[in-house]
Design a protein around this motif. Structure first.
Motif, PDB file in Angstrom:
ATOM      1  N   ASN A  50       0.732  -1.159  -0.169  1.00  0.00           N
ATOM      2  CA  ASN A  50       0.026   0.178  -0.056  1.00  0.00           C
ATOM      3  C   ASN A  50       0.893   1.263  -0.090  1.00  0.00           C
ATOM      4  O   ASN A  50       0.383   2.454   0.152  1.00  0.00           O
ATOM      5  CB  ASN A  50      -0.872  -0.162   1.257  1.00  0.00           C
ATOM      6  N   SER A  52       2.204   3.202  -2.374  1.00  0.00           N
ATOM      7  CA  SER A  52       1.849   4.101  -3.378  1.00  0.00           C
ATOM      8  C   SER A  52       0.782   4.927  -3.113  1.00  0.00           C
ATOM      9  O   SER A  52       0.623   5.973  -3.510  1.00  0.00           O
ATOM     10  CB  SER A  52       1.523   3.392  -4.868  1.00  0.00           C
ATOM     11  N   SER A  53      -0.071   4.266  -2.368  1.00  0.00           N
ATOM     12  CA  SER A  53      -1.486   5.041  -1.937  1.00  0.00           C
ATOM     13  C   SER A  53      -1.404   5.473  -0.589  1.00  0.00           C
ATOM     14  O   SER A  53      -2.021   6.683  -0.354  1.00  0.00           O
ATOM     15  CB  SER A  53      -2.494   4.213  -2.219  1.00  0.00           C
ATOM     16  N   GLN A  54      -0.781   4.810   0.483  1.00  0.00           N
ATOM     17  CA  GLN A  54      -0.652   5.280   1.681  1.00  0.00           C
ATOM     18  C   GLN A  54       0.649   5.412   2.432  1.00  0.00           C
ATOM     19  O   GLN A  54       0.637   5.994   3.431  1.00  0.00           O
ATOM     20  CB  GLN A  54      -1.378   4.033   2.710  1.00  0.00           C
ATOM     21  N   GLY A 191      -2.328  14.578  -0.892  1.00  0.00           N
ATOM     22  CA  GLY A 191      -2.862  13.424  -0.214  1.00  0.00           C
ATOM     23  C   GLY A 191      -3.514  13.699   1.151  1.00  0.00           C
ATOM     24  O   GLY A 191      -4.763  13.220   1.403  1.00  0.00           O
ATOM     25  N   GLN A 194      -6.874  15.036   0.335  1.00  0.00           N
ATOM     26  CA  GLN A 194      -7.809  14.002   0.277  1.00  0.00           C
ATOM     27  C   GLN A 194      -8.121  12.901   1.264  1.00  0.00           C
ATOM     28  O   GLN A 194      -9.354  12.529   1.345  1.00  0.00           O
ATOM     29  CB  GLN A 194      -7.187  13.052  -1.104  1.00  0.00           C
ATOM     30  N   GLN A 195      -7.342  12.910   2.158  1.00  0.00           N
ATOM     31  CA  GLN A 195      -7.468  12.046   3.329  1.00  0.00           C
ATOM     32  C   GLN A 195      -8.722  12.762   4.147  1.00  0.00           C
ATOM     33  O   GLN A 195      -9.497  11.975   4.623  1.00  0.00           O
ATOM     34  CB  GLN A 195      -6.228  11.889   4.203  1.00  0.00           C
ATOM     35  N   ARG A 198     -12.009  12.121   2.417  1.00  0.00           N
ATOM     36  CA  ARG A 198     -12.511  10.794   2.485  1.00  0.00           C
ATOM     37  C   ARG A 198     -13.074  10.263   3.875  1.00  0.00           C
ATOM     38  O   ARG A 198     -13.645   9.527   3.775  1.00  0.00           O
ATOM     39  CB  ARG A 198     -11.035   9.884   2.101  1.00  0.00           C
ATOM     40  N   ASN A 242     -14.046   2.446  -1.440  1.00  0.00           N
ATOM     41  CA  ASN A 242     -13.720   1.551  -2.452  1.00  0.00           C
ATOM     42  C   ASN A 242     -14.917   0.993  -3.230  1.00  0.00           C
ATOM     43  O   ASN A 242     -14.773   0.884  -4.472  1.00  0.00           O
ATOM     44  CB  ASN A 242     -12.987   0.114  -1.665  1.00  0.00           C
ATOM     45  N   GLY A 295      -5.511   0.002   1.642  1.00  0.00           N
ATOM     46  CA  GLY A 295      -4.920   0.906   0.454  1.00  0.00           C
ATOM     47  C   GLY A 295      -3.992  -0.095  -0.600  1.00  0.00           C
ATOM     48  O   GLY A 295      -3.426   0.447  -1.482  1.00  0.00           O
ATOM     49  N   ASP A 297      -3.298  -1.892  -3.770  1.00  0.00           N
ATOM     50  CA  ASP A 297      -3.915  -2.145  -5.166  1.00  0.00           C
ATOM     51  C   ASP A 297      -3.298  -3.297  -5.772  1.00  0.00           C
ATOM     52  O   ASP A 297      -2.389  -4.160  -5.013  1.00  0.00           O
ATOM     53  CB  ASP A 297      -3.761  -0.649  -5.955  1.00  0.00           C
ATOM     54  N   GLU A 398     -10.877  -3.530  -8.909  1.00  0.00           N
ATOM     55  CA  GLU A 398     -10.114  -2.352  -8.758  1.00  0.00           C
ATOM     56  C   GLU A 398      -9.028  -2.441  -9.913  1.00  0.00           C
ATOM     57  O   GLU A 398      -8.592  -3.466 -10.006  1.00  0.00           O
ATOM     58  CB  GLU A 398      -9.202  -2.406  -7.463  1.00  0.00           C
TER      59      GLU A 398
END
Length: 512
Positions: A50, A52-54, A191, A194-195, A198, A242, A295, A297, A398
């Motif tokens: 995770n 790359s996203s988290q 980020g 966005q968090q 979210r 998700n 997170g 993918d 996904e």
């Protein structure tokens, strides 16, 4: 003119052709973590794909608590304020991985972020770490709110301010400074923003009055109760992000489960229910879905698959620490954890008569879903997981990848779990609404309406953790059973026993 335009286009295309691979090499190319044969190290610090996203660039992660201490729970102790255990000599607290993407090490949470515990047998003792434990002190919501608060105040997350904090502790090379200042800090700032968006639902006023059961049990314009230490709403974040489902005002707050002895659920001759409500019957799918919720993918999965396999094998075999409660003969007059041997034996018989059919591996109701109408416990956690969520997760695609989930279910009850390490599983019931084992054997009307959770001193008399008094109040968080999702009703098994029988049963349960 046409020739010039064509030449310009060719130059642009050439730059793109060079720039994209270069950006991937510098920022996204996964570099394997150092190899280890220690499964505990993999569980505590292994990557779950995770980053790359988290993942946060390491040096940004390092300075966040010093830049924004006011956003941390209780405004103290850096990352210790979110309750994660930092073992001596380790670079990171338990529950964080460090993995390099491109040339930049990144820090991200993993399975152990939630599933870790600690305990103390005496007030003056240092805390003892418990691998794969029940999240005794971990404040996951506090960590989410910490990052979200930075996102809501992103103007304070400036390149000048962040770089000043980093260079005060690290003589960063020039090229790395350029990368941090002009690429990483702006990306992380976005980020965080966005968090905040979210997870805005966590602190938003509810605009509907009905939960999934159709029962009007909380009015409009109220807030969901805080998760608090050792608890999480595990699937509403997945539903809303998700699975793209709307906020349905459900409350999924529940205790973090320990990950011990999962070899008991791998018997192919029968399906065993997992999670509090039995929403899955497959251990591997549960691990993969959990990583997706954190997170991961598909690209991350291709790299982290071996670590996830190691995690699955670890929780299959990992036992809880042995209980300090026993019928020892040595120094029994001085040992506060000494128990009467006859009382333990009497309690074992009562356990076999009243509890084993549900909680003993191999028994008929072990890891089956007990209907909510029988249990009578707070049903918010059941109603949080909907048919729509089950169907969407079963068909989750996904990035176009078919995860092939086949073991998701919608149930109407809670799972009868094993009781290994019961002395470390307090507070009790799925929502952690009953502080001690002795309280669990009391009728609901006699259970504490409020108490403090998040303190890791073992309650030697009652089983569980100390939940009232000075240190518990100072270091814990108030739990109010009158709030929606926090009710301490139900699970009436054993409440009809005599006082002596309850004393014996509690004595035996403390030894598990």
């Amino acid at each position: 003119m046409i020739r010039i335009a064509s030449r310009s286009l060719a130059i642009v295309l050439a730059l793109i052709a060079v720039g994209i691979p270069l950006a991937w090499f510098v920022l996204l190319r996964p570099v394997p973590q150092p190899a280890t044969n220690d499964p505990l190290q993999v569980f505590n610090h292994g990557s779950i794909g995770n980053e790359s996203s988290q993942g946060l660039p390491y040096w940004i992660w390092r300075v966040l608590p010093t830049l924004f201490p006011e956003y941390l729970p209780s405004n103290q102790d850096g990352y210790g304020s979110i309750g994660v255990f930092w073992q001596p000599g380790e670079e990171l607290p338990v529950g964080f991985s460090k993995k390099t993407l491109g040339v930049i090490p990144r820090v991200a949470p993993n399975c152990a972020f939630c599933h870790q515990g600690s305990y103390r047998l005496h007030e003056s003792d240092p805390a003892v770490f418990v691998a794969a434990g029940a999240g005794t002190r971990v404040n996951i919501q506090g960590f989410i709110r910490f990052l979200s608060a930075i996102g809501r105040n992103k103007e304070r997350f400036s390149a000048d301010r962040v770089m000043a904090a980093i260079t005060a502790i690290y003589d960063m090379p020039f090229a790395e400074r350029i990368l941090y200042r002009y690429v990483l800090i702006p990306a992380v700032r976005k980020g965080f923003e966005q968090q905040a968006t979210r997870f805005a639902w966590m602190d938003a006023r509810l605009d509907c009055a009905l939960n999934g059961s159709g029962k009007d049990d909380h009015p409009r314009d109220t807030l969901r109760p805080d998760w608090g230490p050792g608890r999480i709403d595990p699937f509403n974040p997945v539903k809303f992000f998700n699975l793209k489902l709307p906020d349905d005002c459900t409350i999924g707050n529940s205790d973090i489960m320990p990950l011990w002895h999962f070899d008991t659920v791998t018997d192919p001759s029968r399906a065993y229910s997992l999670h509090w409500d039995g929403l899955s019957t497959n251990l591997r799918e549960t691990a993969v879905a959990g990583a997706i919720g954190d997170g991961m993918d598909y690209q991350g999965f291709t790299v982290a698959k071996a670590d996830l396999d190691a995690v699955i094998n670890f929780v299959r075999l990992q036992p809880p620490p042995p209980s300090p409660f026993s019928a020892r003969l040595n120094d029994q007059d001085k040992d506060p954890y000494h128990l009467d041997p006859k009382q333990i034996e009497d309690g074992k018989k009562l356990y076999s008569e009243h509890c084993a059919i549900c909680h003993e591996p191999g028994q008929a109701r072990y890891r089956t879903v007990i209907p909510a109408t029988e249990l009578g416990t707070d049903r918010h956690r059941i109603d949080m997981w909907t048919e729509a969520a089950k169907d969407r997760y079963a068909n989750y695609r996904e990035g176009g990848y078919d995860w092939g989930f086949k073991a998701f279910h919608k149930t109407n009850g809670y799972v009868a779990n094993e009781l290994s390490g019961l002395w470390l599983r307090g507070p009790y019931l799925h929502n952690g609404s009953v502080p001690t084992l002795r309280d669990l054997l009391a009728p609901p009307g006699n259970r504490p309406p409020t108490f403090y959770r998040g303190y890791d001193l073992v309650d030697k008399d009652n089983g569980g953790f100390v939940s009232k008094g000075g240190a518990a109040e100072r270091l814990g968080l108030l739990y109010d059973t009158s709030l929606p999702g926090n009710a301490n009703v139900g699970h009436l098994y054993g409440t009809e026993l005599t006082v002596d029988q309850k004393d014996a049963l509690v004595a035996f349960l403390k030894t598990l």
